[in-house]
Design a protein around this motif. Structure first.
Motif, PDB file in Angstrom:
ATOM      1  N   TRP A 146      -9.414   3.161  -0.925  1.00 36.23           N
ATOM      2  CA  TRP A 146      -9.435   4.455  -1.826  1.00 36.23           C
ATOM      3  C   TRP A 146      -8.248   4.700  -2.367  1.00 36.23           C
ATOM      4  CZ3 TRP A 146     -11.192   9.526   0.854  1.00 36.23           C
ATOM      5  CH2 TRP A 146     -12.599   9.663   1.453  1.00 36.23           C
ATOM      6  N   LEU A 147      -7.232   4.170  -2.065  1.00 34.12           N
ATOM      7  CA  LEU A 147      -5.926   4.470  -2.742  1.00 34.12           C
ATOM      8  C   LEU A 147      -6.162   3.778  -4.042  1.00 34.12           C
ATOM      9  CD1 LEU A 147      -2.921   5.204  -2.825  1.00 34.12           C
ATOM     10  CD2 LEU A 147      -2.549   2.955  -1.821  1.00 34.12           C
ATOM     11  N   GLN A 148      -6.583   2.497  -3.988  1.00 34.48           N
ATOM     12  CA  GLN A 148      -6.908   1.568  -5.101  1.00 34.48           C
ATOM     13  C   GLN A 148      -7.599   2.393  -6.125  1.00 34.48           C
ATOM     14  OE1 GLN A 148      -4.952  -1.525  -5.865  1.00 34.48           O
ATOM     15  NE2 GLN A 148      -5.622  -0.423  -7.881  1.00 34.48           N
ATOM     16  N   ILE A 192     -13.430  14.347   8.531  1.00 35.42           N
ATOM     17  CA  ILE A 192     -13.154  12.795   8.095  1.00 35.42           C
ATOM     18  C   ILE A 192     -14.066  12.089   9.032  1.00 35.42           C
ATOM     19  CG2 ILE A 192     -11.923  10.888   8.346  1.00 35.42           C
ATOM     20  CD1 ILE A 192      -9.519  12.474   7.497  1.00 35.42           C
ATOM     21  N   MET A 230      -8.322  19.763   6.080  1.00 33.18           N
ATOM     22  CA  MET A 230      -9.315  18.662   6.618  1.00 33.18           C
ATOM     23  C   MET A 230      -9.196  18.958   8.210  1.00 33.18           C
ATOM     24  SD  MET A 230      -7.745  14.811   5.958  1.00 33.18           S
ATOM     25  CE  MET A 230      -7.098  15.137   4.390  1.00 33.18           C
ATOM     26  N   ILE A 258      -4.415  18.403   3.791  1.00 34.67           N
ATOM     27  CA  ILE A 258      -4.490  17.730   4.970  1.00 34.67           C
ATOM     28  C   ILE A 258      -4.852  18.818   6.204  1.00 34.67           C
ATOM     29  CG2 ILE A 258      -3.071  16.432   6.770  1.00 34.67           C
ATOM     30  CD1 ILE A 258      -1.614  15.133   4.533  1.00 34.67           C
ATOM     31  N   VAL A 307       1.618   6.675  -6.814  1.00 35.65           N
ATOM     32  CA  VAL A 307       0.415   7.527  -7.248  1.00 35.65           C
ATOM     33  C   VAL A 307       1.014   9.120  -6.870  1.00 35.65           C
ATOM     34  CG1 VAL A 307      -1.814   8.120  -6.720  1.00 35.65           C
ATOM     35  CG2 VAL A 307      -0.954   5.661  -7.226  1.00 35.65           C
ATOM     36  N   TYR A 350      -9.938   0.402   4.835  1.00 28.71           N
ATOM     37  CA  TYR A 350     -10.598   1.561   4.033  1.00 28.71           C
ATOM     38  C   TYR A 350      -9.696   2.426   3.105  1.00 28.71           C
ATOM     39  CZ  TYR A 350     -13.703   5.745   4.228  1.00 28.71           C
ATOM     40  OH  TYR A 350     -14.226   6.765   3.747  1.00 28.71           O
ATOM     41  N   TYR A 351      -8.741   2.734   3.778  1.00 24.98           N
ATOM     42  CA  TYR A 351      -7.808   3.868   2.971  1.00 24.98           C
ATOM     43  C   TYR A 351      -7.044   3.152   1.930  1.00 24.98           C
ATOM     44  CZ  TYR A 351      -9.504   7.925   5.113  1.00 24.98           C
ATOM     45  OH  TYR A 351     -10.162   9.063   5.645  1.00 24.98           O
ATOM     46  N   GLU A 352      -6.874   1.743   1.801  1.00 23.55           N
ATOM     47  CA  GLU A 352      -6.476   1.024   0.930  1.00 23.55           C
ATOM     48  C   GLU A 352      -7.472   0.895  -0.401  1.00 23.55           C
ATOM     49  OE1 GLU A 352      -4.096  -2.418   1.786  1.00 23.55           O
ATOM     50  OE2 GLU A 352      -3.470  -1.679   3.708  1.00 23.55           O
ATOM     51  N   LEU A 364       2.266   1.731  -3.372  1.00 27.00           N
ATOM     52  CA  LEU A 364       1.126   2.263  -4.410  1.00 27.00           C
ATOM     53  C   LEU A 364       0.978   3.842  -4.032  1.00 27.00           C
ATOM     54  CD1 LEU A 364      -0.831   1.813  -6.783  1.00 27.00           C
ATOM     55  CD2 LEU A 364      -2.377   1.034  -5.106  1.00 27.00           C
ATOM     56  N   TYR A 377     -13.366  -6.403  -1.779  1.00 29.35           N
ATOM     57  CA  TYR A 377     -13.826  -5.004  -1.032  1.00 29.35           C
ATOM     58  C   TYR A 377     -13.928  -5.339   0.447  1.00 29.35           C
ATOM     59  CZ  TYR A 377     -17.061  -1.397   0.300  1.00 29.35           C
ATOM     60  OH  TYR A 377     -17.746  -0.350   0.823  1.00 29.35           O
ATOM     61  N   HIS A 378     -14.237  -6.475   0.976  1.00 31.95           N
ATOM     62  CA  HIS A 378     -14.213  -6.618   2.242  1.00 31.95           C
ATOM     63  C   HIS A 378     -12.755  -6.740   3.095  1.00 31.95           C
ATOM     64  CE1 HIS A 378     -18.288  -6.983   1.807  1.00 31.95           C
ATOM     65  NE2 HIS A 378     -18.054  -7.854   0.799  1.00 31.95           N
ATOM     66  N   ALA A 430      -5.830   5.222  -7.952  1.00 31.57           N
ATOM     67  CA  ALA A 430      -4.718   4.778  -9.034  1.00 31.57           C
ATOM     68  C   ALA A 430      -5.762   4.254 -10.264  1.00 31.57           C
ATOM     69  CB  ALA A 430      -4.348   3.459  -8.330  1.00 31.57           C
ATOM     70  N   ALA A 472       0.846  -1.368   0.033  1.00 33.85           N
ATOM     71  CA  ALA A 472      -0.032   0.082  -0.226  1.00 33.85           C
ATOM     72  C   ALA A 472       0.891   1.147  -0.008  1.00 33.85           C
ATOM     73  CB  ALA A 472      -0.964   0.191   1.298  1.00 33.85           C
ATOM     74  N   ILE A 489      -0.997  18.998  -1.371  1.00 32.48           N
ATOM     75  CA  ILE A 489      -1.423  17.963  -0.269  1.00 32.48           C
ATOM     76  C   ILE A 489      -1.204  18.443   1.001  1.00 32.48           C
ATOM     77  CG2 ILE A 489      -0.855  15.626   0.417  1.00 32.48           C
ATOM     78  CD1 ILE A 489       0.434  15.122  -2.689  1.00 32.48           C
ATOM     79  N   ASP A 537      -6.399  10.330   1.844  1.00 31.81           N
ATOM     80  CA  ASP A 537      -7.644  11.108   1.941  1.00 31.81           C
ATOM     81  C   ASP A 537      -7.259  12.405   1.009  1.00 31.81           C
ATOM     82  OD1 ASP A 537      -9.751  13.064   3.247  1.00 31.81           O
ATOM     83  OD2 ASP A 537     -10.252  11.173   3.950  1.00 31.81           O
ATOM     84  N   LYS A 575      -4.335  10.246   6.033  1.00 26.14           N
ATOM     85  CA  LYS A 575      -4.747  11.389   5.630  1.00 26.14           C
ATOM     86  C   LYS A 575      -4.076  11.985   4.229  1.00 26.14           C
ATOM     87  CE  LYS A 575      -4.884  13.363  10.288  1.00 26.14           C
ATOM     88  NZ  LYS A 575      -4.059  14.253  11.381  1.00 26.14           N
ATOM     89  N   THR A 576      -2.959  11.425   3.946  1.00 26.10           N
ATOM     90  CA  THR A 576      -2.406  11.532   2.561  1.00 26.10           C
ATOM     91  C   THR A 576      -3.356  10.911   1.551  1.00 26.10           C
ATOM     92  OG1 THR A 576      -0.275  11.728   3.292  1.00 26.10           O
ATOM     93  CG2 THR A 576      -0.175  11.460   1.211  1.00 26.10           C
ATOM     94  N   TRP A 623      -0.400   8.562   6.996  1.00 28.89           N
ATOM     95  CA  TRP A 623      -0.456   8.113   5.949  1.00 28.89           C
ATOM     96  C   TRP A 623      -2.027   8.162   5.302  1.00 28.89           C
ATOM     97  CZ3 TRP A 623      -2.907   3.719   3.687  1.00 28.89           C
ATOM     98  CH2 TRP A 623      -2.283   3.241   2.308  1.00 28.89           C
TER      99      TRP A 623
END
Lengths: 218, 108
Positions: B71-73, A131, A58, A55, A36, B67-69, A32, B62-63, B76, A29, A51, B32, B29-30, B27
């Motif tokens: 989002w990241l996917q 959030i 938020m 942050i 990105v 959560y944020y992984e 990636l 999905y399950h 991308a 993760a 960025i 997000d 937050k980034t 991480w």
């Protein structure tokens, strides 16, 4: 005096580690995300400063911003009317731009209690509250809020009389909800600061009432 | 038919409002921030429902995703779909970043 007070020769870094580092994300993760992010920066889509600012922005959202809006509605009937009917204009007064989303503000009354969920993901009035809390994103809340809202409310310690109707609002990508909690009795003549201290994040999601007057005194 | 995200009304566990709080890590937050930036009025590179569509494409995975992984996917895949960068560019970047991060993690 502590034993290591004068011991400056024990070889470790005296800058120390004043901050407990976050646990690292999974390596894949992190790879990636870094990839990105760097590609977006190289392509000129975002800058590192964008960025950082996103942050920062938020972090300025949350309970206190929401509380200001709620208290304004409690104390200014014309504003409340605008908030409930065309929230865009009302929010602009607070410098909040919901676009391209729409915000629907739902008012709690003697007879009706409102509660917000997003069963499909985690849509939330982010420009106001920031959030969403972790439980809001979890399957438990998403699944059950629409099926057994009173049971879920009880898990938050919120007991409602049987004759108070519960309305559950399911958010989506384009439409977000904010609960306007009921102003407690006995707060006539309070200053805005005092009133704002009553309003919690959870009361604007509708899983609880505002703070009780006792809580404030304590 | 229900997609993997379609939880509404299904049986599920109790909500624990104390245990189920979490302060997002830097991480998270980034990630997000990246999502919010591609959505914003200046860029308008994607919309929220498009992000959801990408996350739903994970199917049963999905399950499994935090959560944020997820989002990241979605970020991308959206950027690939919109042609902001190509699969080749992403793969080359990942190879380079992998080397850097693995070295960093092993303390070099």
């Amino acid at each position: 005096m502590s034993e290591h007070h004068h011991d400056h020769d024990h070889g470790h870094d005296h800058d120390g580690k004043p901050i407990q580092e976050d646990e690292l994300p999974a390596l894949e993760a992190q790879i990636l995300e870094t990839s990105v992010r760097e590609l977006l920066i190289e392509k000129g889509v975002v800058s590192a400063d964008d960025i950082r600012r996103a942050i920062e922005a938020m972090e300025t959202r949350g309970e206190s911003l929401g509380a200001k809006i709620v208290v304004r509605a409690w104390t200014d009937p014309a504003f409340k009317e605008k908030l409930l009917t065309s929230s865009d204009d009302a929010l602009m007064e607070f410098g909040i731009d919901m676009r391209p989303m729409e915000l629907c503000v739902v008012e709690n009354t003697e007879d009706v209690h409102n509660m917000v969920v997003c069963t499909l993901c985690s849509c939330y009035p982010r420009p106001i509250l920031g959030i969403p809390p972790a439980w809001y994103k979890r399957r438990d809340y998403r699944s059950r809020a629409v099926r057994e809202p009173r049971a879920v409310l009880q898990e938050f310690g919120t007991e409602l009389p049987d004759n108070r109707q519960v309305r559950v609002h399911d958010s989506n990508a384009d439409l977000r909800y904010l609960v306007l909690p009921k102003r407690p009795e006995g707060t006539e003549g309070w200053t805005n600061d005092q009133l704002e201290a009553l309003v919690t994040r959870d009361s604007m999601i509708g899983v609880s009432d505002v703070r009780s007057l006792d809580e404030l005194v304590g | 038919m229900r997609g993997p995200q379609d939880y509404g009304g299904l049986p599920a566990g109790a909500v624990d409002p104390v245990k189920h709080e979490h302060v997002p890590t830097h991480w998270e937050k980034t990630v997000d921030a990246l999502m919010m930036l591609i959505f914003d009025q200046r860029r308008q590179l994607a919309r929220v429902d498009e992000s959801r569509r990408m996350q739903e494409m994970l199917g049963e995975d999905y399950h499994k995703y935090p959560y944020y992984e997820r989002w990241l996917q979605a970020v991308a895949w959206l950027m690939l779909e919109k042609g902001v960068f190509t699969q080749e560019e992403l793969e080359a970047k990942q190879t380079e970043v992998r080397g850097r991060l693995e070295a960093e993690r092993s303390g070099n």
